[in-house]
Design an enzyme around this catalytic site. Structure first.
Site, PDB file in Angstrom:
ATOM      1  N   GLU A 129       0.853  -1.189   0.000  1.00 44.73           N
ATOM      2  CA  GLU A 129       0.000   0.000   0.000  1.00 44.73           C
ATOM      3  C   GLU A 129       0.887   1.237   0.000  1.00 44.73           C
ATOM      4  O   GLU A 129       2.063   1.156   0.366  1.00 44.73           O
ATOM      5  CB  GLU A 129      -0.885  -0.004   1.258  1.00 44.73           C
ATOM      6  CG  GLU A 129      -1.761  -1.237   1.325  1.00 44.73           C
ATOM      7  CD  GLU A 129      -2.725  -1.230   2.505  1.00 44.73           C
ATOM      8  OE1 GLU A 129      -2.667  -0.296   3.337  1.00 44.73           O
ATOM      9  OE2 GLU A 129      -3.534  -2.176   2.563  1.00 44.73           O
ATOM     10  N   GLU A 246       8.769 -17.611  -3.434  1.00 45.20           N
ATOM     11  CA  GLU A 246       8.864 -16.329  -4.144  1.00 45.20           C
ATOM     12  C   GLU A 246      10.316 -15.857  -4.200  1.00 45.20           C
ATOM     13  O   GLU A 246      10.787 -15.366  -5.235  1.00 45.20           O
ATOM     14  CB  GLU A 246       7.996 -15.311  -3.395  1.00 45.20           C
ATOM     15  CG  GLU A 246       7.885 -13.993  -4.103  1.00 45.20           C
ATOM     16  CD  GLU A 246       7.030 -12.995  -3.318  1.00 45.20           C
ATOM     17  OE1 GLU A 246       6.197 -13.436  -2.492  1.00 45.20           O
ATOM     18  OE2 GLU A 246       7.202 -11.791  -3.531  1.00 45.20           O
ATOM     19  N   ARG A 247      11.037 -16.033  -3.112  1.00 42.16           N
ATOM     20  CA  ARG A 247      12.434 -15.549  -3.086  1.00 42.16           C
ATOM     21  C   ARG A 247      13.316 -16.397  -3.972  1.00 42.16           C
ATOM     22  O   ARG A 247      14.249 -15.882  -4.592  1.00 42.16           O
ATOM     23  CB  ARG A 247      12.928 -15.499  -1.629  1.00 42.16           C
ATOM     24  CG  ARG A 247      12.183 -14.417  -0.904  1.00 42.16           C
ATOM     25  CD  ARG A 247      12.641 -14.041   0.464  1.00 42.16           C
ATOM     26  NE  ARG A 247      11.779 -12.929   0.874  1.00 42.16           N
ATOM     27  CZ  ARG A 247      11.309 -12.730   2.099  1.00 42.16           C
ATOM     28  NH1 ARG A 247      11.646 -13.551   3.071  1.00 42.16           N
ATOM     29  NH2 ARG A 247      10.520 -11.702   2.359  1.00 42.16           N
ATOM     30  N   GLN A 283      44.149  -6.720 -19.714  1.00 42.72           N
ATOM     31  CA  GLN A 283      44.121  -7.468 -18.453  1.00 42.72           C
ATOM     32  C   GLN A 283      42.915  -7.081 -17.597  1.00 42.72           C
ATOM     33  O   GLN A 283      42.307  -7.930 -16.944  1.00 42.72           O
ATOM     34  CB  GLN A 283      45.409  -7.243 -17.659  1.00 42.72           C
ATOM     35  CG  GLN A 283      45.483  -8.193 -16.473  1.00 42.72           C
ATOM     36  CD  GLN A 283      46.624  -7.880 -15.531  1.00 42.72           C
ATOM     37  OE1 GLN A 283      46.772  -6.742 -15.068  1.00 42.72           O
ATOM     38  NE2 GLN A 283      47.438  -8.873 -15.253  1.00 42.72           N
ATOM     39  N   GLN A 340      29.988  -1.565 -18.041  1.00 40.16           N
ATOM     40  CA  GLN A 340      31.184  -0.721 -18.188  1.00 40.16           C
ATOM     41  C   GLN A 340      32.025  -1.190 -19.375  1.00 40.16           C
ATOM     42  O   GLN A 340      32.574  -0.379 -20.124  1.00 40.16           O
ATOM     43  CB  GLN A 340      32.006  -0.788 -16.888  1.00 40.16           C
ATOM     44  CG  GLN A 340      33.251   0.078 -16.878  1.00 40.16           C
ATOM     45  CD  GLN A 340      32.937   1.569 -16.821  1.00 40.16           C
ATOM     46  OE1 GLN A 340      31.818   1.973 -16.511  1.00 40.16           O
ATOM     47  NE2 GLN A 340      33.918   2.397 -17.152  1.00 40.16           N
TER      48      GLN A 340
HETATM   49  C1  LIG Z   1       8.467  -3.412 -10.059  1.00 42.13           C
HETATM   50  C2  LIG Z   1       7.767  -3.695  -8.779  1.00 42.13           C
HETATM   51  C3  LIG Z   1       6.819  -4.706  -8.718  1.00 42.13           C
HETATM   52  C4  LIG Z   1       6.146  -4.954  -7.530  1.00 42.13           C
HETATM   53  N1  LIG Z   1       5.155  -5.904  -7.519  1.00 42.13           N
HETATM   54  C5  LIG Z   1       4.387  -6.018  -6.413  1.00 42.13           C
HETATM   55  C6  LIG Z   1       3.237  -6.866  -6.424  1.00 42.13           C
HETATM   56  O1  LIG Z   1       2.928  -7.539  -7.405  1.00 42.13           O
HETATM   57  N2  LIG Z   1       2.479  -6.935  -5.296  1.00 42.13           N
HETATM   58  C7  LIG Z   1       2.781  -6.217  -4.174  1.00 42.13           C
HETATM   59  O2  LIG Z   1       2.053  -6.309  -3.208  1.00 42.13           O
HETATM   60  N3  LIG Z   1       3.856  -5.396  -4.136  1.00 42.13           N
HETATM   61  C8  LIG Z   1       4.656  -5.274  -5.228  1.00 42.13           C
HETATM   62  N4  LIG Z   1       5.746  -4.433  -5.213  1.00 42.13           N
HETATM   63  C9  LIG Z   1       6.040  -3.680  -4.001  1.00 42.13           C
HETATM   64  C10 LIG Z   1       7.278  -4.151  -3.271  1.00 42.13           C
HETATM   65  O3  LIG Z   1       7.054  -5.395  -2.679  1.00 42.13           O
HETATM   66  C11 LIG Z   1       7.652  -3.035  -2.261  1.00 42.13           C
HETATM   67  O4  LIG Z   1       8.150  -1.941  -3.011  1.00 42.13           O
HETATM   68  C12 LIG Z   1       8.655  -3.513  -1.242  1.00 42.13           C
HETATM   69  O5  LIG Z   1       8.078  -4.444  -0.369  1.00 42.13           O
HETATM   70  C13 LIG Z   1       9.211  -2.352  -0.411  1.00 42.13           C
HETATM   71  O6  LIG Z   1       8.151  -1.593   0.153  1.00 42.13           O
HETATM   72  P1  LIG Z   1       8.129  -0.015  -0.051  1.00 42.13           P
HETATM   73  O7  LIG Z   1       8.336   0.287  -1.491  1.00 42.13           O
HETATM   74  O8  LIG Z   1       6.928   0.537   0.624  1.00 42.13           O
HETATM   75  O9  LIG Z   1       9.421   0.502   0.711  1.00 42.13           O
HETATM   76  P2  LIG Z   1       9.576   0.795   2.313  1.00 42.13           P
HETATM   77  O10 LIG Z   1       8.875  -0.234   3.098  1.00 42.13           O
HETATM   78  O11 LIG Z   1       9.223   2.243   2.493  1.00 42.13           O
HETATM   79  O12 LIG Z   1      11.117   0.594   2.461  1.00 42.13           O
HETATM   80  C14 LIG Z   1      12.052   1.530   1.883  1.00 42.13           C
HETATM   81  C15 LIG Z   1      13.446   1.110   2.245  1.00 42.13           C
HETATM   82  O13 LIG Z   1      13.611   1.167   3.657  1.00 42.13           O
HETATM   83  C16 LIG Z   1      14.552   0.196   4.072  1.00 42.13           C
HETATM   84  N5  LIG Z   1      13.922  -0.709   5.056  1.00 42.13           N
HETATM   85  C17 LIG Z   1      12.640  -1.158   5.069  1.00 42.13           C
HETATM   86  N6  LIG Z   1      12.457  -1.997   6.100  1.00 42.13           N
HETATM   87  C18 LIG Z   1      13.622  -2.091   6.750  1.00 42.13           C
HETATM   88  C19 LIG Z   1      14.084  -2.801   7.897  1.00 42.13           C
HETATM   89  N7  LIG Z   1      13.251  -3.615   8.582  1.00 42.13           N
HETATM   90  N8  LIG Z   1      15.353  -2.640   8.281  1.00 42.13           N
HETATM   91  C20 LIG Z   1      16.193  -1.820   7.615  1.00 42.13           C
HETATM   92  N9  LIG Z   1      15.825  -1.134   6.512  1.00 42.13           N
HETATM   93  C21 LIG Z   1      14.576  -1.254   6.091  1.00 42.13           C
HETATM   94  C22 LIG Z   1      14.953  -0.581   2.816  1.00 42.13           C
HETATM   95  O14 LIG Z   1      16.142  -0.025   2.284  1.00 42.13           O
HETATM   96  C23 LIG Z   1      13.799  -0.336   1.868  1.00 42.13           C
HETATM   97  O15 LIG Z   1      14.171  -0.466   0.504  1.00 42.13           O
HETATM   98  C24 LIG Z   1       6.454  -4.196  -6.372  1.00 42.13           C
HETATM   99  C25 LIG Z   1       7.420  -3.188  -6.430  1.00 42.13           C
HETATM  100  C26 LIG Z   1       8.064  -2.927  -7.613  1.00 42.13           C
HETATM  101  C27 LIG Z   1       9.061  -1.796  -7.642  1.00 42.13           C
END
Ligand SMILES: Cc1cc2nc3c(=O)[nH]c(=O)nc-3n(C[C@H](O)[C@H](O)[C@H](O)COP(=O)(O)OP(=O)(O)OC[C@H]3O[C@@H](n4cnc5c(N)ncnc54)[C@H](O)[C@@H]3O)c2cc1C
Length: 381
Positions: A129, A246-247, A283, A340
């Site tokens: 969300e 998934e991972r 190299q 690069q």
């Molecule tokens: C191309 C694409 C496809 C996607 N497809 C889907 C989909 O099909 N369904 C779906 O539900 N979602 C989807 N997503 C969403 C994706 O799963 C989220 O973007 C991801 O989970 C990160 O959430 P956020 O973007 O809100 O970042 P945030 O939760 O705001 O996190 C931002 C950053 O904060 C840091 N952070 C977060 N938590 C921690 C922690 N515990 N400790 C330390 N650092 C932390 C990390 O660096 C992270 O990258 C997709 C995203 C993209 C870009």
């Protein structure tokens, strides 16, 4: 990787790989450029993929899938990466099918899985969300009981296949007072559904043909029978159980991208003339490519270990997090080094290494960011 063959490969999978390769050459490669421009694949492409037997390959045949196992999904994902194709959102479609196969009622399985296998229905999984990504338990989309229905309100973003999806596995709160235990998955059929709308197709830096969209729910009504499974509050645990799957799919994509980057860069370096000789003879080039080959070789062996563990149902969350963290980082480092060596050509989108570079970037962000992977690993220490 000529001397090494993944232990999970078989003759049957070799034949499957050949047919996937032909399908990609005929049905995907000629359309990739157009799909990237329109930000989604053609709808009838899903029907072609279903007819060819490339949807739900690892869902049991008695449930409507193809009846293979996880290795078929791996081959599909590898071949798409080798073919520089990132537009088709098949992995998410298949992950939703996995949820239905594992946790759905028999009515849900019968209603959705055969139609998802044929491509008639396209699936999406909506967790993220605007205000809750990594912290999934903070989601606010709610589903409240009213008569025999759920009434759904909320918004989702970044949803792969969100623009075309006929079926959304919607992760929402059936009990907003609780965190994990308040989360359920509701299967939402989107066609002509009052109160449901799709926002704009997001303009991503990479994987441009793979649609990502915002979804909005305003007093959307669905019958309570659309709850995945029979028990409310199971959504978080259903999601957690499938995370190694998934991972591993993210790892497969990363490893195949590394192998593809190595192959295309070696070919380029053998062709390109610099300072009166071939680029490969410097190299620096040889050492960089030696490092890439090393990363590719070691990454492949660990990935194959994870694939074998997953196929046995034994891949634990920590090992999956280690693999996702390592391979997503390695992919980004490798494609940057390879780009690069292409010089200015690497910066031009006609060259697949440029796609590989922008496509790699998201791999450390989604599927649980790499920082979340470190948290999972650190907790096990
Ligand atoms: C191309 C694409 C496809 C996607 N497809 C889907 C989909 O099909 N369904 C779906 O539900 N979602 C989807 N997503 C969403 C994706 O799963 C989220 O973007 C991801 O989970 C990160 O959430 P956020 O973007 O809100 O970042 P945030 O939760 O705001 O996190 C931002 C950053 O904060 C840091 N952070 C977060 N938590 C921690 C922690 N515990 N400790 C330390 N650092 C932390 C990390 O660096 C992270 O990258 C997709 C995203 C993209 C870009």
């Amino acid at each position: 990787m000529s001397a090494y063959r993944s232990p999970w490969m078989s003759e049957e999978l070799d034949q499957f790989r050949d047919s996937v390769r032909r399908f990609i050459a005929q049905q995907i490669t000629p359309h990739e450029k157009r799909w990237r421009e329109q930000k989604h694949v053609d709808r009838d492409f899903w029907l072609k993929a279903g007819a060819a037997g490339f949807l739900l390959t690892d869902v049991p045949a008695e449930l409507g899938g193809v009846g293979g196992d996880f290795r078929f999904e791996v081959v599909l994902s590898e071949e798409l990466a080798y073919g520089n194709s990132s537009s088709w959102g098949r992995a998410v479609h298949n992950i939703l099918a996995q949820y239905i196969a594992r946790h759905g009622t028999s009515e849900q399985q019968a209603r959705y899985l055969p139609r998802m296998a044929s491509g008639e229905m396209i699936g999406a999984l909506a967790i993220t969300e605007p205000g809750a990504g990594s912290d999934m338990q903070a989601i606010r989309t709610s589903a409240q009981k009213d008569g025999g229905d759920y009434v759904i309100n909320g918004a989702k973003t970044f949803i792969t296949n969100g623009y075309s999806a006929d079926l959304v596995g919607l992760v929402c709160k059936t009990d907003p007072a609780q965190r994990a235990r308040g989360i359920s998955i509701i299967l939402v059929e989107t066609r002509n559904l009052p109160g449901f709308s799709v926002g704009k197709l997001l303009d991503k830096m990479g994987m441009k043909g793979q649609e990502a969209a915002e979804l909005f729910f305003s007093d959307v009504r669905v019958p309570q029978s659309q709850l995945l499974g029979t028990e409310e509050g199971r959504g978080f645990f259903q999601l957690m159980a499938d995370l190694p799957y998934e991972r591993t799919m993210i790892m497969v994509r990363a490893q195949a991208a590394i192998e593809a980057a190595l192959a295309m860069t070696v070919a380029h370096a053998k062709e390109r003339e610099v300072f009166g000789g071939k680029l490969i003879n410097l190299q620096n080039t040889r050492f960089k490519l030696a490092e890439v080959k090393t990363a590719a070789t070691i990454g492949r062996v660990f990935l194959d270990h994870c694939i074998a563990e997953l196929a046995r149902g034994e891949l634990d969350a920590v090992t999956a997090a280690i693999g996702k963290l390592w391979l997503a980082n390695s992919q980004n480092a490798v494609v940057a080094e390879c780009l690069q060596l292409f010089g200015g050509y690497g910066y031009i989108m006609e060259y697949p290494i440029a796609d590989a570079y922008v496509d790699a970037r998201v791999q450390t962000i989604y599927g649980g960011s790499n920082e979340v992977m470190k948290e999972i690993i650190a907790r096990s220490l």
